[in-house]
Design a protein around this motif. Structure first.
Motif, short mmCIF file in Angstrom:
data_model
loop_
_atom_site.label_atom_id
_atom_site.label_comp_id
_atom_site.label_asym_id
_atom_site.label_seq_id
_atom_site.Cartn_x
_atom_site.Cartn_y
_atom_site.Cartn_z
N ALA A 48 -7.04 6.20 -7.20
CA ALA A 48 -6.20 7.41 -7.47
C ALA A 48 -6.14 7.98 -6.09
O ALA A 48 -4.96 8.52 -5.69
N ALA A 49 -7.10 8.03 -5.35
CA ALA A 49 -7.30 8.79 -3.89
C ALA A 49 -6.38 8.02 -2.94
O ALA A 49 -5.85 8.61 -2.25
N ALA A 50 -6.51 6.49 -2.96
CA ALA A 50 -5.75 5.75 -2.06
C ALA A 50 -4.07 6.16 -2.57
O ALA A 50 -3.58 6.07 -1.43
N GLN A 51 -3.75 6.26 -3.88
CA GLN A 51 -2.31 6.33 -4.05
C GLN A 51 -2.02 7.84 -3.51
O GLN A 51 -0.82 8.06 -2.96
N CYS A 52 -2.84 9.07 -3.91
CA CYS A 52 -2.73 10.24 -3.41
C CYS A 52 -2.45 10.20 -1.84
O CYS A 52 -1.56 11.08 -1.39
N CYS A 53 -3.25 9.46 -1.02
CA CYS A 53 -3.13 9.62 0.43
C CYS A 53 -2.16 8.41 0.80
O CYS A 53 -2.40 8.30 2.43
N ALA A 54 -1.37 7.83 0.01
CA ALA A 54 -0.65 6.84 0.76
C ALA A 54 0.13 7.11 1.87
O ALA A 54 0.61 6.54 2.68
N THR A 55 0.84 8.66 1.80
CA THR A 55 1.69 8.83 2.95
C THR A 55 1.15 10.03 3.61
O THR A 55 1.63 10.78 4.42
N LEU A 56 -0.35 10.30 3.35
CA LEU A 56 -1.14 11.35 4.07
C LEU A 56 -2.07 10.79 5.12
O LEU A 56 -2.43 9.52 5.17
N PRO A 57 -2.37 11.59 6.23
CA PRO A 57 -3.12 11.19 7.25
C PRO A 57 -4.75 11.11 6.98
O PRO A 57 -5.60 11.40 7.83
#
Length: 250
Positions: free
Chosen positions: A47-56
């Protein structure tokens, strides 16, 4: 130049609602000058990886098994972490070494598995207070370096985290001179074993009661390329000043 790294280890903390902290962290650092890595519990990695997919913000795990698959109930392989969106795994943390009986040989096997799966191995090492008081710190670090780090290591897939056990979660922090001595020693040993290219490229983090009020002092120490942060990484409002301090040191 080594790009500095602020890594957060959430340990056994965090529920789904905690993912909002990642959004807050990204809002505070939309274009960071340093790399940011957050390692939540295994239940949140995907879930964290999906949340940060477009984040640095990159996501990592807190451990992995040395085997790719098999009858290892409750364990997670490096391939599973990679498949969940992780790019790194913390290995050999003192809490794992102490509470789960992990040896440096076991850590090396896990790191080799992490490398095979395409993960960065963040390998932790550090001395106890008794070892520090007995002036055995560098001997302990030398042994952990020799036994924990696999030959598959490169400047791209290895990060070292020096975490004196007596400083983790205690509020006690080594002096800048003590931190510098160990980090310089690690750098010299890495260069001796892997050559100047790899040895000078591996990032060496400090960990152990890193807080917003001491981060600036720690990051001014030569060969400190960032921090592995525990409790202070759980909330964006605590982790963000540490990231700012690291950015100012670049």
């Amino acid at each position: 130049m080594r790009r500095k790294l602020a890594a957060g280890n959430w340990k056994m903390n965090g529920l789904t609602a905690s993912l909002g902290e990642l959004q807050s962290l990204a809002s505070a650092h939309p274009d960071p000058l340093v790399d940011i890595l957050v390692c939540p519990p295994a239940t949140l990695v995907s879930a964290a990886a999906q949340c940060c997919a477009t984040l640095p913000i990159a996501i990592g795990g807190q451990d992995c098994h040395a085997e790719r698959a098999g009858a290892h109930t409750g364990d997670i392989s490096a391939e599973m972490l990679k498949d969940s969106g992780a790019c790194a795994a913390i290995l050999g943390h003192s809490e794992r070494r102490e509470h789960h009986g992990e040896t440096s040989d076991m850590v090396r096997a896990k790191a080799r598995a992490a490398h095979a799966a395409g993960l960065i191995a963040v390998i932790c090492m550090g001395e106890s207070l008794a070892q520090r008081d007995a002036a055995n710190t560098l001997d302990i670090i030398a042994a952990q370096l020799a036994l924990s780090i696999p030959d598959t290591s490169t400047a791209e897939n290895l990060v070292i985290a020096y975490e004196p056990i007596w400083a983790i979660g205690t509020g006690k922090v080594p002096t800048p001179a003590q931190i510098g001595e160990v980090h310089d020693f690690i750098r010299t040993r890495l260069e001796r074993r892997f050559g100047p290219g790899v040895g000078r490229g591996v990032r060496i983090l400090y960990g152990g009661s890193v807080k917003p009020d001491n981060a600036d002092t720690i990051f001014r120490v030569p060969n400190v390329d960032g921090a592995l942060v525990g409790g202070a990484s759980l909330r964006a409002e605590d982790f963000s000043p540490i990231i700012h301090a690291l950015s100012e040191s670049t």
